[in-house]
Motif scaffolding. Sequence first.
Motif, short mmCIF file in Angstrom:
data_model
loop_
_atom_site.label_atom_id
_atom_site.label_comp_id
_atom_site.label_asym_id
_atom_site.label_seq_id
_atom_site.Cartn_x
_atom_site.Cartn_y
_atom_site.Cartn_z
N LEU A 20 0.82 -1.21 0.00
CA LEU A 20 0.00 0.00 0.00
C LEU A 20 0.86 1.26 0.00
CD1 LEU A 20 -2.83 -0.86 2.56
CD2 LEU A 20 -2.81 -1.16 0.08
N ASP A 40 -4.03 -7.52 12.62
CA ASP A 40 -4.92 -8.54 12.09
C ASP A 40 -6.34 -8.19 12.52
OD1 ASP A 40 -5.93 -11.10 11.19
OD2 ASP A 40 -5.74 -11.84 13.24
N ILE A 72 -0.35 -5.58 7.45
CA ILE A 72 -1.78 -5.79 7.73
C ILE A 72 -2.17 -7.18 7.24
CG2 ILE A 72 -4.11 -4.90 7.36
CD1 ILE A 72 -2.75 -2.20 6.58
N GLU A 124 -5.08 -10.32 6.24
CA GLU A 124 -5.97 -10.49 5.10
C GLU A 124 -7.31 -9.78 5.28
OE1 GLU A 124 -6.47 -14.61 4.15
OE2 GLU A 124 -4.54 -14.73 3.13
N LEU A 125 -7.70 -9.50 6.52
CA LEU A 125 -8.96 -8.82 6.83
C LEU A 125 -10.19 -9.54 6.28
CD1 LEU A 125 -7.79 -5.16 6.05
CD2 LEU A 125 -7.71 -6.35 8.24
N ARG A 180 -9.49 -3.44 2.06
CA ARG A 180 -8.18 -3.05 1.53
C ARG A 180 -8.20 -1.63 0.99
NH1 ARG A 180 -4.70 -8.06 -1.02
NH2 ARG A 180 -5.23 -9.60 0.57
N MET A 196 -8.08 0.67 3.95
CA MET A 196 -6.74 0.70 4.53
C MET A 196 -5.78 1.49 3.65
SD MET A 196 -6.71 -0.57 7.49
CE MET A 196 -6.98 -1.89 8.66
N VAL A 231 4.02 -0.13 3.87
CA VAL A 231 2.81 -0.75 4.39
C VAL A 231 2.42 -1.90 3.46
CG1 VAL A 231 0.39 -0.46 5.03
CG2 VAL A 231 2.00 1.43 5.37
N VAL A 286 -0.41 -5.21 2.90
CA VAL A 286 -1.73 -5.72 3.28
C VAL A 286 -1.92 -7.09 2.63
CG1 VAL A 286 -2.98 -4.68 1.33
CG2 VAL A 286 -4.18 -5.13 3.49
#
Length: 308
Positions: free
Chosen positions: A170, A208, A238, A240-241, A254, A257, A268, A270
């Motif tokens: 990101l 997470d 970060i 997987e969300l 995503r 974020m 960063v 993700v």
Amino acid sequence: MSVKPRGLEPGARLAVVAPASAFARDEFDRGVNEIRRLGFEPVYDDSVFERRRYLAGSPEIRARAIERAWRDPSIAGLIAVRGGFGSAQVLPLLDSDEARRVRKPFIGCSDLTAVLTFLTITSGHVAFHGPMVAGGSSLGAGAYDRASFLGALTRREPPGELPAPGVEALRPGEAAGVLLGGTLTQLLASQATPFAFAPPAGHVLFIDEVGERPYRLDRMVTQLRQTGLLARAAAVVIGELPQCDEPGGSLTARAVMADLFADFPGPVLVGFPSGHTTGPALTLPLGVACRVIAGARPRLIIDEAAVE
């Protein structure tokens, strides 16, 4: 420098402890069998099946199981049954000096972030953000990455790059620091307590989450900024969300974020698969040196052995 636990040997006895929510017995039995398939001996007594409402017994019962495992010289390490809620309730009953003295690996994630923070921040002890015995982040078939689990807990050498083909950058850049973190809800809930997540400046922050809609992620990252915690991080990784997109897919976690971290001065990533994942979850050693590279091939590299 963090104290490192002793590495697990073949046949090592792993205490199965339940610091948080109650669990389904069939899931427990499957997880215990997987521990055996890994070459370790699961150890537990009937207290792990205690119940108090939605919890696995009283705080005293849950804490005593951890203390017994620390004090038993035949026990090489501890693994949590599941997350949910309740881990923070045992912290006042645990002895941080004893945790540091006995040097036993502790494995867990999700609500167990409270215990991981207790170990890494309060005790200065390496801990493991990894699969548990039952629940959604478990040792079930296809649910965890066996190689990273055994590599982190048994090999006395740096794990190196952890394979995460779905990870995205990101924010570009490269940074190094001590890897710390866990489930964002628990990191923030610890603030203003004696067991607060208070990482050193220059650390690599892993966060997470699961089942938190975009506006909730926004609220939590806003709090992360306002507490000053985010400013202490050299890089952010970060997870997987999963289940964090807006219902219907109109707004993804995503995308949110990417917007929230748009002005972060370091790299960063993700989509890193540890904790709550949609596929095999990697085991992350917390409290060891790592590097984050956010370029054409974004990656997380563990530069330090997690066990001795």
